[in-house]
Design a protein around this motif. Structure first.
Motif, PDB file in Angstrom:
ATOM      1  N   GLU A  69       2.598  -5.378   2.895  1.00 54.86           N
ATOM      2  CA  GLU A  69       2.335  -6.649   3.562  1.00 54.86           C
ATOM      3  C   GLU A  69       2.265  -6.459   5.064  1.00 54.86           C
ATOM      4  OE1 GLU A  69       5.241  -9.486   2.272  1.00 54.86           O
ATOM      5  OE2 GLU A  69       4.963  -8.933   0.175  1.00 54.86           O
ATOM      6  N   GLY A  70       1.281  -7.099   5.677  1.00 53.63           N
ATOM      7  CA  GLY A  70       1.152  -7.066   7.123  1.00 53.63           C
ATOM      8  C   GLY A  70      -0.252  -7.377   7.565  1.00 53.63           C
ATOM      9  N   HIS A  71      -0.383  -7.792   8.807  1.00 56.37           N
ATOM     10  CA  HIS A  71      -1.680  -8.114   9.396  1.00 56.37           C
ATOM     11  C   HIS A  71      -2.461  -9.127   8.558  1.00 56.37           C
ATOM     12  CE1 HIS A  71      -0.525  -4.234  11.184  1.00 56.37           C
ATOM     13  NE2 HIS A  71      -1.077  -4.735  12.275  1.00 56.37           N
ATOM     14  N   GLY A  72      -1.748 -10.121   8.001  1.00 56.75           N
ATOM     15  CA  GLY A  72      -2.386 -11.212   7.280  1.00 56.75           C
ATOM     16  C   GLY A  72      -2.902 -10.867   5.903  1.00 56.75           C
ATOM     17  N   ARG A  73      -2.451  -9.775   5.323  1.00 58.32           N
ATOM     18  CA  ARG A  73      -2.909  -9.416   3.989  1.00 58.32           C
ATOM     19  C   ARG A  73      -1.771  -8.747   3.232  1.00 58.32           C
ATOM     20  NH1 ARG A  73      -2.635  -4.779   5.403  1.00 58.32           N
ATOM     21  NH2 ARG A  73      -3.747  -3.328   6.618  1.00 58.32           N
ATOM     22  N   SER A  74      -1.935  -8.659   1.904  1.00 54.56           N
ATOM     23  CA  SER A  74      -0.949  -7.963   1.086  1.00 54.56           C
ATOM     24  C   SER A  74      -1.613  -7.498  -0.202  1.00 54.56           C
ATOM     25  CB  SER A  74       0.248  -8.863   0.776  1.00 54.56           C
ATOM     26  OG  SER A  74      -0.139  -9.919  -0.061  1.00 54.56           O
ATOM     27  N   PHE A  75      -1.067  -6.435  -0.778  1.00 52.76           N
ATOM     28  CA  PHE A  75      -1.535  -5.956  -2.078  1.00 52.76           C
ATOM     29  C   PHE A  75      -0.401  -5.195  -2.743  1.00 52.76           C
ATOM     30  CE2 PHE A  75      -2.482  -2.514   0.852  1.00 52.76           C
ATOM     31  CZ  PHE A  75      -2.172  -1.354   0.145  1.00 52.76           C
ATOM     32  N   GLU A  76      -0.521  -5.051  -4.066  1.00 55.72           N
ATOM     33  CA  GLU A  76       0.481  -4.324  -4.830  1.00 55.72           C
ATOM     34  C   GLU A  76      -0.149  -3.099  -5.474  1.00 55.72           C
ATOM     35  OE1 GLU A  76       2.309  -6.893  -7.703  1.00 55.72           O
ATOM     36  OE2 GLU A  76       3.409  -8.013  -6.175  1.00 55.72           O
ATOM     37  N   GLN A  77       0.670  -2.064  -5.658  1.00 56.84           N
ATOM     38  CA  GLN A  77       0.226  -0.871  -6.351  1.00 56.84           C
ATOM     39  C   GLN A  77       1.446  -0.097  -6.831  1.00 56.84           C
ATOM     40  OE1 GLN A  77      -1.684   1.465  -3.058  1.00 56.84           O
ATOM     41  NE2 GLN A  77      -0.290   3.078  -3.764  1.00 56.84           N
ATOM     42  N   ASN A  78       1.231   0.813  -7.771  1.00 55.28           N
ATOM     43  CA  ASN A  78       2.290   1.715  -8.211  1.00 55.28           C
ATOM     44  C   ASN A  78       2.292   2.951  -7.332  1.00 55.28           C
ATOM     45  OD1 ASN A  78       3.447   0.325 -10.446  1.00 55.28           O
ATOM     46  ND2 ASN A  78       1.618   0.807 -11.622  1.00 55.28           N
ATOM     47  N   VAL A  79       3.475   3.504  -7.094  1.00 52.43           N
ATOM     48  CA  VAL A  79       3.595   4.747  -6.345  1.00 52.43           C
ATOM     49  C   VAL A  79       3.147   5.874  -7.276  1.00 52.43           C
ATOM     50  CG1 VAL A  79       5.176   6.331  -5.194  1.00 52.43           C
ATOM     51  CG2 VAL A  79       5.488   3.865  -4.954  1.00 52.43           C
TER      52      VAL A  79
END
Length: 110
Positions: A62-72
């Protein structure tokens, strides 16, 4: 002239909203680090850890007005793969989307 309200529909909408909000809030996020650098040609970011992170953990960036999810999928130190890393370590991590310095990385916990 009075305005009529459809109370059953309003109650339904409120209950649906609260139920949806509760589902979203049931996932806990734990701050695990901050991006310090990003190599755009490699798609790899350097992550300074503030907590433990392991392969197969689900993270949220999360940051700079955006976010996403993923697996390591690949943690590395000095180009060597590792299974997990602890607080205070700086690790390389391949990201599915571009990240920027100072983006925050959270571990998503069910």
């Amino acid at each position: 002239k009075t305005i009529g309200f459809n109370y059953p529909k309003i109650v339904f909408l409120i209950v649906t909203f609260l139920f949806s909000f509760n589902l979203i809030c049931s996932m806990t996020k734990l701050l695990v680090g901050k991006i310090t650098h990003y190599f755009d040609k490699l798609g790899v970011g350097i992550l300074e850890l503030s907590d433990v992170l392991s392969n197969n953990d689900l993270i949220s960036v999360e940051g700079h007005g955006r976010s996403f999810e993923q697996n390591v999928e690949s943690l590395q130190i000095n180009k060597e793969k590792i299974a997990s890393a602890s607080k205070g370590m700086s690790v390389g991590l391949r990201f599915n989307q571009p990240v920027k310095p100072n983006d925050l990385v959270y571990k998503v916990i069910d």
